[in-house]
Design a protein around this motif. Structure first.
Motif, PDB file in Angstrom:
ATOM      1  N   ASP A 111       0.837  -1.214   0.000  1.00 56.31           N
ATOM      2  CA  ASP A 111       0.000   0.000   0.000  1.00 56.31           C
ATOM      3  C   ASP A 111       0.866   1.256   0.000  1.00 56.31           C
ATOM      4  OD1 ASP A 111      -2.257  -1.605   0.095  1.00 56.31           O
ATOM      5  OD2 ASP A 111      -2.616  -1.279   2.244  1.00 56.31           O
ATOM      6  N   LYS A 112       1.908   1.284   0.831  1.00 54.37           N
ATOM      7  CA  LYS A 112       2.787   2.451   0.916  1.00 54.37           C
ATOM      8  C   LYS A 112       3.431   2.753  -0.434  1.00 54.37           C
ATOM      9  CE  LYS A 112       5.244   5.597   3.026  1.00 54.37           C
ATOM     10  NZ  LYS A 112       4.652   6.697   3.760  1.00 54.37           N
ATOM     11  N   LEU A 113       3.848   1.695  -1.134  1.00 57.46           N
ATOM     12  CA  LEU A 113       4.512   1.866  -2.422  1.00 57.46           C
ATOM     13  C   LEU A 113       3.524   2.088  -3.564  1.00 57.46           C
ATOM     14  CD1 LEU A 113       7.277  -0.864  -2.087  1.00 57.46           C
ATOM     15  CD2 LEU A 113       7.474   1.599  -1.647  1.00 57.46           C
ATOM     16  N   GLY A 114       2.239   1.930  -3.293  1.00 54.41           N
ATOM     17  CA  GLY A 114       1.231   2.099  -4.336  1.00 54.41           C
ATOM     18  C   GLY A 114       1.194   0.941  -5.321  1.00 54.41           C
ATOM     19  N   LEU A 115       1.496  -0.255  -4.842  1.00 54.56           N
ATOM     20  CA  LEU A 115       1.473  -1.441  -5.702  1.00 54.56           C
ATOM     21  C   LEU A 115       0.073  -2.045  -5.684  1.00 54.56           C
ATOM     22  CD1 LEU A 115       4.838  -3.103  -4.632  1.00 54.56           C
ATOM     23  CD2 LEU A 115       4.391  -1.773  -6.693  1.00 54.56           C
ATOM     24  N   THR A 116      -0.603  -1.971  -6.801  1.00 53.07           N
ATOM     25  CA  THR A 116      -1.957  -2.513  -6.908  1.00 53.07           C
ATOM     26  C   THR A 116      -1.895  -3.956  -7.403  1.00 53.07           C
ATOM     27  OG1 THR A 116      -2.245  -1.839  -9.213  1.00 53.07           O
ATOM     28  CG2 THR A 116      -2.832  -0.208  -7.493  1.00 53.07           C
ATOM     29  N   PRO A 117      -2.959  -4.723  -7.185  1.00 56.96           N
ATOM     30  CA  PRO A 117      -2.993  -6.093  -7.719  1.00 56.96           C
ATOM     31  C   PRO A 117      -2.774  -6.146  -9.232  1.00 56.96           C
ATOM     32  CG  PRO A 117      -4.731  -5.806  -6.092  1.00 56.96           C
ATOM     33  CD  PRO A 117      -4.128  -4.453  -6.327  1.00 56.96           C
ATOM     34  N   ASP A 118      -3.316  -5.168  -9.958  1.00 57.84           N
ATOM     35  CA  ASP A 118      -3.113  -5.142 -11.410  1.00 57.84           C
ATOM     36  C   ASP A 118      -1.646  -4.923 -11.765  1.00 57.84           C
ATOM     37  OD1 ASP A 118      -5.750  -5.662 -12.077  1.00 57.84           O
ATOM     38  OD2 ASP A 118      -6.275  -3.535 -12.279  1.00 57.84           O
ATOM     39  N   MET A 119      -0.971  -4.054 -11.025  1.00 63.97           N
ATOM     40  CA  MET A 119       0.457  -3.834 -11.271  1.00 63.97           C
ATOM     41  C   MET A 119       1.248  -5.118 -11.042  1.00 63.97           C
ATOM     42  SD  MET A 119       1.225  -0.240  -9.422  1.00 63.97           S
ATOM     43  CE  MET A 119       0.743   1.326 -10.096  1.00 63.97           C
ATOM     44  N   LEU A 120       0.907  -5.824  -9.971  1.00 63.03           N
ATOM     45  CA  LEU A 120       1.613  -7.068  -9.665  1.00 63.03           C
ATOM     46  C   LEU A 120       1.355  -8.107 -10.755  1.00 63.03           C
ATOM     47  CD1 LEU A 120       0.992  -7.310  -5.812  1.00 63.03           C
ATOM     48  CD2 LEU A 120       3.064  -6.535  -6.977  1.00 63.03           C
ATOM     49  N   LYS A 121       0.126  -8.150 -11.213  1.00 61.11           N
ATOM     50  CA  LYS A 121      -0.233  -9.109 -12.253  1.00 61.11           C
ATOM     51  C   LYS A 121       0.470  -8.780 -13.565  1.00 61.11           C
ATOM     52  CE  LYS A 121      -4.069  -8.725 -14.279  1.00 61.11           C
ATOM     53  NZ  LYS A 121      -5.322  -8.507 -14.882  1.00 61.11           N
ATOM     54  N   ASP A 122       0.523  -7.488 -13.901  1.00 62.89           N
ATOM     55  CA  ASP A 122       1.111  -7.060 -15.170  1.00 62.89           C
ATOM     56  C   ASP A 122       2.635  -7.003 -15.133  1.00 62.89           C
ATOM     57  OD1 ASP A 122      -1.466  -6.814 -16.144  1.00 62.89           O
ATOM     58  OD2 ASP A 122      -1.547  -4.639 -15.822  1.00 62.89           O
ATOM     59  N   GLY A 123       3.201  -6.967 -13.947  1.00 63.81           N
ATOM     60  CA  GLY A 123       4.651  -6.878 -13.799  1.00 63.81           C
ATOM     61  C   GLY A 123       5.078  -5.454 -13.506  1.00 63.81           C
ATOM     62  N   ILE A 124       5.764  -5.282 -12.413  1.00 65.45           N
ATOM     63  CA  ILE A 124       6.243  -3.970 -11.969  1.00 65.45           C
ATOM     64  C   ILE A 124       7.628  -4.181 -11.377  1.00 65.45           C
ATOM     65  CG2 ILE A 124       5.150  -4.132  -9.692  1.00 65.45           C
ATOM     66  CD1 ILE A 124       4.910  -0.861 -11.378  1.00 65.45           C
ATOM     67  N   GLU A 125       8.438  -3.145 -11.413  1.00 67.98           N
ATOM     68  CA  GLU A 125       9.767  -3.242 -10.826  1.00 67.98           C
ATOM     69  C   GLU A 125       9.871  -2.364  -9.594  1.00 67.98           C
ATOM     70  OE1 GLU A 125      13.393  -4.155 -13.592  1.00 67.98           O
ATOM     71  OE2 GLU A 125      12.240  -2.491 -14.438  1.00 67.98           O
ATOM     72  N   ALA A 126      10.716  -2.819  -8.686  1.00 70.59           N
ATOM     73  CA  ALA A 126      11.057  -2.056  -7.489  1.00 70.59           C
ATOM     74  C   ALA A 126      12.486  -1.566  -7.632  1.00 70.59           C
ATOM     75  CB  ALA A 126      10.929  -2.932  -6.244  1.00 70.59           C
ATOM     76  N   ALA A 127      12.776  -0.465  -6.969  1.00 76.48           N
ATOM     77  CA  ALA A 127      14.142   0.051  -6.885  1.00 76.48           C
ATOM     78  C   ALA A 127      14.586  -0.099  -5.439  1.00 76.48           C
ATOM     79  CB  ALA A 127      14.192   1.511  -7.311  1.00 76.48           C
ATOM     80  N   LEU A 128      15.782  -0.639  -5.250  1.00 77.55           N
ATOM     81  CA  LEU A 128      16.377  -0.792  -3.931  1.00 77.55           C
ATOM     82  C   LEU A 128      17.663   0.024  -3.951  1.00 77.55           C
ATOM     83  CD1 LEU A 128      14.988  -3.654  -4.888  1.00 77.55           C
ATOM     84  CD2 LEU A 128      15.747  -4.353  -2.643  1.00 77.55           C
ATOM     85  N   ALA A 129      17.740   1.032  -3.097  1.00 73.66           N
ATOM     86  CA  ALA A 129      18.854   1.983  -3.132  1.00 73.66           C
ATOM     87  C   ALA A 129      19.591   1.996  -1.798  1.00 73.66           C
ATOM     88  CB  ALA A 129      18.331   3.385  -3.455  1.00 73.66           C
ATOM     89  N   GLY A 130      20.875   1.713  -1.839  1.00 81.92           N
ATOM     90  CA  GLY A 130      21.694   1.682  -0.639  1.00 81.92           C
ATOM     91  C   GLY A 130      21.787   3.044   0.025  1.00 81.92           C
ATOM     92  N   ALA A 131      21.799   3.046   1.353  1.00 79.87           N
ATOM     93  CA  ALA A 131      21.884   4.286   2.135  1.00 79.87           C
ATOM     94  C   ALA A 131      22.621   4.011   3.447  1.00 79.87           C
ATOM     95  CB  ALA A 131      20.486   4.842   2.398  1.00 79.87           C
ATOM     96  N   THR A 132      23.842   3.600   3.358  1.00 85.70           N
ATOM     97  CA  THR A 132      24.736   3.256   4.479  1.00 85.70           C
ATOM     98  C   THR A 132      24.157   2.148   5.360  1.00 85.70           C
ATOM     99  OG1 THR A 132      24.040   5.118   5.895  1.00 85.70           O
ATOM    100  CG2 THR A 132      25.951   5.466   4.470  1.00 85.70           C
ATOM    101  N   ASN A 133      23.467   2.483   6.466  1.00 82.42           N
ATOM    102  CA  ASN A 133      23.000   1.462   7.404  1.00 82.42           C
ATOM    103  C   ASN A 133      21.616   0.910   7.074  1.00 82.42           C
ATOM    104  OD1 ASN A 133      21.531   3.792   8.109  1.00 82.42           O
ATOM    105  ND2 ASN A 133      21.396   3.147  10.243  1.00 82.42           N
ATOM    106  N   ARG A 134      21.088   1.268   5.933  1.00 80.76           N
ATOM    107  CA  ARG A 134      19.761   0.823   5.510  1.00 80.76           C
ATOM    108  C   ARG A 134      19.705   0.933   3.996  1.00 80.76           C
ATOM    109  NH1 ARG A 134      20.141   5.840   6.508  1.00 80.76           N
ATOM    110  NH2 ARG A 134      18.865   7.454   5.586  1.00 80.76           N
ATOM    111  N   PHE A 135      18.638   0.421   3.408  1.00 76.88           N
ATOM    112  CA  PHE A 135      18.382   0.709   2.005  1.00 76.88           C
ATOM    113  C   PHE A 135      16.929   1.121   1.864  1.00 76.88           C
ATOM    114  CE2 PHE A 135      17.644  -3.897   2.244  1.00 76.88           C
ATOM    115  CZ  PHE A 135      16.489  -4.099   1.504  1.00 76.88           C
ATOM    116  N   THR A 136      16.667   1.899   0.849  1.00 78.64           N
ATOM    117  CA  THR A 136      15.302   2.340   0.607  1.00 78.64           C
ATOM    118  C   THR A 136      14.684   1.477  -0.479  1.00 78.64           C
ATOM    119  OG1 THR A 136      16.084   4.067  -0.902  1.00 78.64           O
ATOM    120  CG2 THR A 136      15.665   4.716   1.389  1.00 78.64           C
ATOM    121  N   LEU A 137      13.392   1.298  -0.362  1.00 77.88           N
ATOM    122  CA  LEU A 137      12.620   0.476  -1.286  1.00 77.88           C
ATOM    123  C   LEU A 137      11.546   1.356  -1.911  1.00 77.88           C
ATOM    124  CD1 LEU A 137      11.741  -2.341  -2.391  1.00 77.88           C
ATOM    125  CD2 LEU A 137      10.408  -2.598  -0.281  1.00 77.88           C
TER     126      LEU A 137
END
Length: 171
Positions: A111-137
Motif C-alpha cells: 500500500d505504501k509503495l502504491g502497488l496494486t494487484p493489477d500492477m503485480l499481475k502485469d509486472g512492476i519493478e522495485a528500486a532498492l537503493a543503498g543508504a549506508t546502514n539501511r536501504f530504501t525500497l
C-alpha cells in the motif's frame, strides 16, 4: 556498522508480491541478524511510516534494534517520541528472506509503495537503493521521478565530499 548498503538495484516484483533482495544487500542483512533454531532465516525490518514518504526504509535486524533504542532514549510521552514510535516502530514489519533470496512484501508495504494487484499481475519493478546502514525500497517509476529526476536541487553544484566536513567528529 560493519558493512554498508551500497548501490542501486532494480528488481521485478512478481504476482505474489515477492521481490529478490540483491546478493550484496543479503550479505549485509545476514551479518546483522543472529540466527537461532526458532529463527533460522535472515530477518529484516521494513519501515513504512512517514506520511509524506513515497518509499520504505529497510534495516537489518541489528540496525532496527539500534533504531528502537534511539527511539526509547527520547523522553517518554514527548511529541518527538510519540511520532518516532508511530512512524519508525509501529508502522514497520519484520519479514524473512526465503531460501531463494526473496521477501514477500507485506500488504501495508505494498500500500505504501502504491502497488496494486493489477500492477503485480502485469509486472512492476522495485528500486532498492543503498543508504549506508539501511536501504530504501521504492516503486521504480517513483524512484526515477522523485529520487533521480525530480526538481533541480539548488545544491547540485556542491561536491558531495565537501558535505562530509559538516558531520560531527566521530559521526
Amino acid at each position: 556498522m560493519s558493512e554498508a548498503f551500497r548501490g542501486e538495484y532494480y528488481q521485478k516484483v512478481d504476482g505474489k508480491a515477492r521481490v529478490l533482495i540483491p546478493a550484496p544487500f543479503r550479505r549485509v542483512l545476514d551479518a546483522g541478524d543472529s540466527h537461532t533454531p526458532e529463527s533460522p532465516r535472515t530477518r529484516m525490518v521494513i519501515v513504512y511510516g512517514g506520511k509524506h514518504r513515497a518509499f520504505c526504509e529497510c534495516y537489518s535486524f541489528a540496525e532496527a534494534e539500534k533504531l528502537a533504542a534511539q527511539v526509547a532514549a527520547l523522553p517518554p510521552g514527548s511529541k518527538a517520541r510519540l511520532r518516532a514510535e508511530r512512524d519508525l516502530i509501529t508502522l514497520s514489519a519484520t519479514t524473512e528472506i526465503d531460501d531463494d533470496g526473496r521477501i514477500v512484501l507485506p500488504p501495508k508495504v505494498r500500500d505504501k509503495l502504491g502497488l496494486t494487484p493489477d500492477m503485480l499481475k502485469d509486472g512492476i519493478e522495485a528500486a532498492l537503493a543503498g543508504a549506508t546502514n539501511r536501504f530504501t525500497l521504492w516503486r521504480k517509476d517513483v524512484y526515477e521521478d522523485e529520487f533521480l529526476g525530480g526538481d533541480e536541487d539548488e545544491d547540485d553544484d556542491i561536491d558531495p565530499l565537501a558535505l562530509l566536513g559538516q558531520a560531527a567528529p566521530g559521526a
